[in-house]
Design a protein around this motif. Structure first.
Motif, PDB file in Angstrom:
ATOM      1  N   ARG A 187      39.381  43.254  42.606  1.00  0.00           N
ATOM      2  CA  ARG A 187      40.419  44.263  42.392  1.00  0.00           C
ATOM      3  C   ARG A 187      40.303  45.269  43.536  1.00  0.00           C
ATOM      4  O   ARG A 187      39.278  45.940  43.666  1.00  0.00           O
ATOM      5  N   ARG A 201      35.247  41.252  40.003  1.00  0.00           N
ATOM      6  CA  ARG A 201      35.362  41.023  38.551  1.00  0.00           C
ATOM      7  C   ARG A 201      35.032  39.559  38.273  1.00  0.00           C
ATOM      8  O   ARG A 201      35.472  38.675  39.002  1.00  0.00           O
ATOM      9  N   ASN A 210      39.874  39.276  34.043  1.00  0.00           N
ATOM     10  CA  ASN A 210      40.247  40.609  33.532  1.00  0.00           C
ATOM     11  C   ASN A 210      39.143  41.211  32.670  1.00  0.00           C
ATOM     12  O   ASN A 210      38.573  40.531  31.820  1.00  0.00           O
ATOM     13  N   ASP A 245      45.076  42.414  42.830  1.00  0.00           N
ATOM     14  CA  ASP A 245      44.124  41.357  42.464  1.00  0.00           C
ATOM     15  C   ASP A 245      44.116  40.311  43.565  1.00  0.00           C
ATOM     16  O   ASP A 245      45.137  39.679  43.843  1.00  0.00           O
ATOM     17  N   GLU A 257      48.093  39.096  42.010  1.00  0.00           N
ATOM     18  CA  GLU A 257      49.165  39.969  41.528  1.00  0.00           C
ATOM     19  C   GLU A 257      48.917  41.393  41.960  1.00  0.00           C
ATOM     20  O   GLU A 257      47.832  41.745  42.431  1.00  0.00           O
ATOM     21  N   ASN A 259      49.433  45.469  40.727  1.00  0.00           N
ATOM     22  CA  ASN A 259      49.688  46.347  39.580  1.00  0.00           C
ATOM     23  C   ASN A 259      50.099  47.737  40.067  1.00  0.00           C
ATOM     24  O   ASN A 259      49.325  48.410  40.743  1.00  0.00           O
TER      25      ASN A 259
END
Ligand SMILES: Nc1ncnc2c1ncn2[C@@H]1O[C@H](COP(=O)(O)OP(=O)(O)OP(=O)(O)O)[C@@H](O)[C@H]1O
Ligand SMILES: [Mg+2]
Length: 289
Positions: A187, A201, A210, A245, A257, A259
């Motif tokens: 992240r 992560r 996640n 990500d 993706e 965010n």
């Protein structure tokens, strides 16, 4: 300089209020006056155009209420992030298109054909075409989703068809499974075109890393290539700040993706870096104070 922090009227999770507090505190620290407003606080008819409200110099838009964001922008209010960038991030299909346009590496992705409530996906010809290119396992994600909950790994046509049928008319993407990245990603938090904090992560029991889905995190220094692709992804979408990500690909980093409203409390806990402070400083810089 004064601003609003615009938040959703109905979401009452601590997870969200913690973020609001961090942003409000960061504003106080550097003397940027920030007032929290819910979407109900500024609710008014389209015709009255917020005339009963004195609009501030800027607003941090911590919601996905795109129509409200667009109306505010039409009145000249500068939003961080902009309505267009939030809209792009809120839909994984639109994100894929924007990243492709920006020349950013992403997993090979197919967008579902439009389905209607009365029919759903009644013909799986499109899946046969996606299967030919992607094979199995294949990643299938609803276009709207968070915390990894709408992200699935399917092993064969039968599983794919059952899953797609359960989506009814909701749009989804079919995507290449990046096996090298199974259960791990990075992240990368970007503010104003700079990486401010990164986390590794990982989850040994699930392909999704996640945190909300049981993953763990540790402080991480993004490589030059990871930082570059995350910054480029934000530029391609037009974001002032984001949590990006990044997957580990065979030939280097790949964007999974982006965010627009990242839950940066976990980043703070993991790295000690408060993204809220960076967001406020960035806004102050852009607004010229
Ligand atoms: N194509 C892929 N190949 C390998 N792993 C993937 C792929 N797509 C997603 N993942 C894994 O699943 C996780 C969740 O996917 P993604 O970030 O797209 O969904 P999300 O539910 O929107 O997450 P968020 O809560 O961050 O918004 C990723 O962090 C990654 O670990
Ligand atoms: Mg994600």
């Amino acid at each position: 300089m004064n601003g609003w922090l615009i938040v959703n009227s109905f979401v009452k999770w601590d997870k969200f209020s913690e973020i609001y507090e961090l942003l409000l505190d960061a504003g106080k620290k550097v003397g940027v006056s920030l007032e929290m407003k819910t979407s109900s606080d500024i609710f008014c008819s389209v015709q009255s155009e917020f005339s009963s409200l004195k609009l501030p110099d800027f607003a941090i838009f911590w919601d996905k209420d795109i129509l409200l964001a667009k109306r505010l922008e039409k009145m000249g209010l500068r939003l961080f992030n902009t309505s267009e960038s939030i809209e792009t991030c809120d839909d994984k299909g639109q994100t894929a298109i924007a990243l492709q346009e920006g020349g950013i590496r992403t997993p090979l992705t197919f967008l579902s054909p439009k389905a209607y409530p009365a029919f759903g996906c009644t013909d799986m010809t499109f899946l046969r075409k996606a299967e030919e290119k992607l094979g199995y396992p294949m990643v299938i994600k609803e276009n709207r989703g968070s915390f990894g909950q709408q992200v699935h790994l399917v092993n064969n046509s039968y599983e794919a068809e059952r899953l797609i049928a359960s989506f009814k008319e909701h749009p989804f993407i079919m995507q290449e499974y990046i096996e090298e990245s199974a259960g791990r990603d990075v992240r990368v938090n970007v503010v104003g075109g700079r990486v401010v904090a990164s986390m590794y992560r990982f989850n040994d029991n699930d392909f999704r890393s996640n945190i909300t889905n049981g993953g763990s995190m540790k402080k991480y220094e993004a490589s030059e290539a990871q930082a570059k692709i995350a910054i480029d992804a934000c530029k391609a979408i037009g974001l002032d700040f984001a949590g990006v990500d990044v997957l580990f690909g065979k030939e280097g980093p790949i964007i999974c993706e982006v965010n627009s409203n990242p839950h940066f409390k976990t980043t703070l806990e993991c790295t000690g870096i408060n993204m809220a402070e960076h967001i406020i400083s960035h806004i102050a810089e852009v607004m010229g104070s």
